[in-house]
Design a protein around this motif. Sequence first.
Motif, PDB file in Angstrom:
ATOM      1  N   VAL A   1       1.135  -1.271  -0.471  1.00 22.20           N
ATOM      2  CA  VAL A   1       0.122   0.264  -0.536  1.00 22.20           C
ATOM      3  C   VAL A   1       0.806   1.442   0.148  1.00 22.20           C
ATOM      4  N   LEU A   2       1.088   2.309  -1.144  1.00 22.34           N
ATOM      5  CA  LEU A   2       1.698   3.492  -1.431  1.00 22.34           C
ATOM      6  C   LEU A   2       1.706   3.700   0.637  1.00 22.34           C
ATOM      7  N   ASP A   3       2.263   4.494   0.065  1.00 27.36           N
ATOM      8  CA  ASP A   3       2.523   5.609   1.451  1.00 27.36           C
ATOM      9  C   ASP A   3       1.553   5.555   2.787  1.00 27.36           C
ATOM     10  N   ALA A   4       1.725   4.178   3.451  1.00 27.42           N
ATOM     11  CA  ALA A   4       0.655   3.788   4.788  1.00 27.42           C
ATOM     12  C   ALA A   4       1.776   3.835   5.581  1.00 27.42           C
ATOM     13  N   THR A   5       1.631   3.697   6.824  1.00 27.10           N
ATOM     14  CA  THR A   5       2.210   3.691   7.741  1.00 27.10           C
ATOM     15  C   THR A   5       2.518   2.414   8.001  1.00 27.10           C
ATOM     16  N   PRO A   6       2.974   1.364   8.939  1.00 23.39           N
ATOM     17  CA  PRO A   6       3.625  -0.019   8.275  1.00 23.39           C
ATOM     18  C   PRO A   6       1.956  -1.051   9.067  1.00 23.39           C
ATOM     19  N   ALA A   7       1.727  -0.369   9.992  1.00 26.51           N
ATOM     20  CA  ALA A   7       0.312  -1.531  10.090  1.00 26.51           C
ATOM     21  C   ALA A   7      -0.546  -2.172   9.140  1.00 26.51           C
ATOM     22  N   ALA A   8      -0.493  -0.747   7.857  1.00 30.58           N
ATOM     23  CA  ALA A   8      -1.272  -0.608   6.961  1.00 30.58           C
ATOM     24  C   ALA A   8      -0.914  -1.656   5.690  1.00 30.58           C
ATOM     25  N   ALA A   9       0.590  -1.088   5.636  1.00 29.28           N
ATOM     26  CA  ALA A   9       1.649  -1.595   4.444  1.00 29.28           C
ATOM     27  C   ALA A   9       1.707  -2.283   3.234  1.00 29.28           C
ATOM     28  N   ASP A  10       1.586  -3.888   4.527  1.00 26.34           N
ATOM     29  CA  ASP A  10       0.633  -4.682   3.574  1.00 26.34           C
ATOM     30  C   ASP A  10      -0.389  -5.469   3.328  1.00 26.34           C
ATOM     31  N   GLY A  11      -1.176  -4.224   3.596  1.00 26.37           N
ATOM     32  CA  GLY A  11      -2.968  -4.576   2.868  1.00 26.37           C
ATOM     33  C   GLY A  11      -3.689  -5.363   3.283  1.00 26.37           C
TER      34      GLY A  11
ATOM     35  N   CYS B   1      -9.804  -2.824  -6.529  1.00 24.00           N
ATOM     36  CA  CYS B   1     -11.322  -1.896  -5.846  1.00 24.00           C
ATOM     37  C   CYS B   1     -11.794  -0.544  -6.831  1.00 24.00           C
ATOM     38  N   CYS B   2     -13.453   0.071  -7.147  1.00 18.20           N
ATOM     39  CA  CYS B   2     -14.125   0.964  -7.782  1.00 18.20           C
ATOM     40  C   CYS B   2     -12.846   1.677  -9.048  1.00 18.20           C
ATOM     41  N   GLU B   3     -11.885   0.541 -10.034  1.00 21.42           N
ATOM     42  CA  GLU B   3     -11.666   1.289 -10.955  1.00 21.42           C
ATOM     43  C   GLU B   3     -12.620   1.546 -11.618  1.00 21.42           C
ATOM     44  N   ASN B   4     -12.382   3.218 -12.293  1.00 22.02           N
ATOM     45  CA  ASN B   4     -12.766   4.479 -13.485  1.00 22.02           C
ATOM     46  C   ASN B   4     -12.242   3.596 -14.934  1.00 22.02           C
ATOM     47  N   VAL B   5     -13.853   2.974 -15.189  1.00 23.20           N
ATOM     48  CA  VAL B   5     -13.043   2.094 -16.750  1.00 23.20           C
ATOM     49  C   VAL B   5     -12.313   2.907 -17.429  1.00 23.20           C
ATOM     50  N   ARG B   6     -13.197   4.556 -17.963  1.00 22.89           N
ATOM     51  CA  ARG B   6     -12.652   5.133 -18.214  1.00 22.89           C
ATOM     52  C   ARG B   6     -11.156   5.617 -18.887  1.00 22.89           C
ATOM     53  N   LEU B   7     -10.820   5.784 -17.034  1.00 21.31           N
ATOM     54  CA  LEU B   7      -9.106   6.402 -17.044  1.00 21.31           C
ATOM     55  C   LEU B   7      -8.286   5.474 -17.079  1.00 21.31           C
ATOM     56  N   GLY B   8      -8.776   4.164 -16.280  1.00 19.89           N
ATOM     57  CA  GLY B   8      -7.471   3.416 -15.462  1.00 19.89           C
ATOM     58  C   GLY B   8      -7.059   3.227 -14.624  1.00 19.89           C
ATOM     59  N   PHE B   9      -6.909   2.814 -14.196  1.00 15.56           N
ATOM     60  CA  PHE B   9      -6.035   2.708 -12.180  1.00 15.56           C
ATOM     61  C   PHE B   9      -5.184   3.659 -12.558  1.00 15.56           C
ATOM     62  N   LYS B  10      -4.524   4.573 -10.845  1.00 14.64           N
ATOM     63  CA  LYS B  10      -4.087   5.564 -11.159  1.00 14.64           C
ATOM     64  C   LYS B  10      -3.262   5.079  -9.499  1.00 14.64           C
ATOM     65  N   PRO B  11      -2.123   5.890  -9.322  1.00 14.27           N
ATOM     66  CA  PRO B  11      -1.929   5.585  -7.937  1.00 14.27           C
ATOM     67  C   PRO B  11      -2.507   5.740  -6.737  1.00 14.27           C
ATOM     68  N   ALA B  12      -2.741   5.361  -6.252  1.00 16.16           N
ATOM     69  CA  ALA B  12      -3.654   5.557  -4.626  1.00 16.16           C
ATOM     70  C   ALA B  12      -3.110   5.039  -3.204  1.00 16.16           C
ATOM     71  N   VAL B  13      -3.322   6.165  -3.000  1.00 18.89           N
ATOM     72  CA  VAL B  13      -2.731   5.555  -1.320  1.00 18.89           C
ATOM     73  C   VAL B  13      -4.583   4.516  -0.553  1.00 18.89           C
ATOM     74  N   ALA B  14      -3.407   4.242   0.449  1.00 18.30           N
ATOM     75  CA  ALA B  14      -4.750   3.944   1.638  1.00 18.30           C
ATOM     76  C   ALA B  14      -5.884   1.898   0.839  1.00 18.30           C
ATOM     77  N   GLY B  15      -4.915   1.456   0.426  1.00 12.34           N
ATOM     78  CA  GLY B  15      -5.401   0.976  -0.675  1.00 12.34           C
ATOM     79  C   GLY B  15      -4.436   0.164  -1.479  1.00 12.34           C
ATOM     80  N   LEU B  16      -4.395  -1.686  -1.595  1.00 13.17           N
ATOM     81  CA  LEU B  16      -3.681  -2.305  -2.366  1.00 13.17           C
ATOM     82  C   LEU B  16      -3.194  -2.271  -3.862  1.00 13.17           C
ATOM     83  N   ALA B  17      -2.712  -1.701  -4.166  1.00  7.65           N
ATOM     84  CA  ALA B  17      -2.998  -2.025  -6.634  1.00  7.65           C
ATOM     85  C   ALA B  17      -3.255  -3.201  -7.182  1.00  7.65           C
ATOM     86  N   PRO B  18      -3.857  -2.832  -7.606  1.00 11.30           N
ATOM     87  CA  PRO B  18      -3.558  -1.816  -8.763  1.00 11.30           C
ATOM     88  C   PRO B  18      -4.828  -0.789  -8.403  1.00 11.30           C
TER      89      PRO B  18
END
Length: 403
Positions: free
Chosen positions: A20-30, A386-403
Motif C-alpha cells: 500500500v503506497l505511503d501507508a503506516t507500517p500497520a497497513a502497508a501489507d494491505g 476496487c472502484c476502477e474508473n473504466v474510462r481512465l484506468g488505474f492511477k496510484p492511490a494510497v490506502a489500498g492495494l494496487a492496482p
Amino acid sequence: MTGTATTGTTTVGAAAAGRVLDATPAAADGPEYVTEPVAYDAILLAGFGGPEGQDDVIPFLRNVTRGRGIPEERLEEVAHHYRHFGGVSPINDQNRELKAALQAELASRGIDLPVLWGNRNWDPYLKDALNEANERGFTKVIAIATSAYSSYSSCRQYREDFAIALEETGLEGTIQIDKVRQFFDHPGFVEPFIEGVRDALAEVQRKVPGIDPATEIEILFSTHSIPSSDAAKSGPAERGFGEGGAYAAQHLAVAEVVAQAATDGVVTWQLVYQSRSGPPSMPWLEPDINDAIAELPAKGVRAVIIVPLGFVSDHMEVLWDLDNEAMETSEQNGLVAVRVPTPGTHHAYVKGLVDLVLERRDGVPVDQRPAMTGLGPWYDVCRPGCCENVRLGFKPAVAGLAP
C-alpha cells in the motif's frame, strides 16, 4: 512514488504489487482490517471543495471536470446552480463547521489529535493540508473522506488525490496516510437518517391529517447517480454485487435499515438517483428522482419523504436538485413533500467519525466494530482493483492495494 500508472486493467507497477503506497507500517501489507494500533499525529478531513464567489465558479468546475472533455457550455449550465446562490457553495462552510465539531468532540474526550482540512477541488487544497502537516512535524495521518459509500468518485478518487498531493508536495516517504473505512453503515451515519425519517413522517401526518402511511406515503432515498460502468466496478469484484456494484448494494442495505427502524417497515420506499451530469449516450444509474416522483400519484401516493441518503451534508446537489427541483416536481404532481436533513454536524455523526479514527488508532478487532447492515464493517484497506474508473484506468492511490 513507487510504481507507474497504466490504463485499463493493468496493475500499477510491479514494485507496488502487494503493498500500500505511503501507508503506516500497520497497513502497508494491505490487510483487510488493521488491528495493530497506530499512533497518529493528526486527522485529515478531506472535502470535495466548492466555490466561494462568482469568480470562482467556472475555475472550480474546470477543476472538477478536468480531463473529461466537458464543453464550456455544459459548465455554464451547471454554473447556473451555483450562481443562484451567489456563486457560493455551502460545502466549505459545512466542512469548517464539521472540523470545529470534530475538534470539540476530540477535546471532550481528552484526545490530542489536530484536525487538518484540505479539499480535492478548491481552496484549501489537499496539498495545503499536507504542507501544514509537514510544517508541524506530523508524519502519520489518518484521513476522513467526506463520502460514505464505495465508488470511484466517492472513494478511490479521494485516494488518488491523496497520492497526487503527496507527489506535488514532495512528501512521499515523509508523510504516511491511512484512511478510515467507508462508513455507509456505521451507526453515526445511519442514526441521523432514522431520526430524520421519523420526524418527517410525523410532519407529513400533521400536514395531511388522516393520511395512511402504508398506502399514501412513499420514501425516496436519493443519492448521486454515477455511470453504470463505474457502479459495476465499485467494491471488490469477488463480492459479486451485480450490475450496481457495491455502490447500489450499500445504499439499498442502508435504506432498508432506515425504513425499518423509522417506520416499522410500514411505509414503502425506493432508491432513486439525482444529479446526473453525463452525456445521454452514457448509461447512468436510474430512476431519476423527478421521474420517480411523477409516477407516485398514479399509485395513490399523496406525500413523499425525500431522504438525501448519499450525502453527508447539504451540498449544492441537495440544495438545488432536492430542495429546488424535486420539491417543484412534487408540487406539480400535487404531493406534499418533506426533505430529511443530512447528518451535517449531528452529534451522532461527529461522534461516529471520531470513533472511526479510534478504531484505527487503537486497532479495534473486527468483531467489535459496529455496522448496521450485513455488508459491513467495510475494509480498512481497499482491495486490489476496487472502484476502477473504466474510462481512465488505474492511477496510484494510497490506502489500498494496487492496482
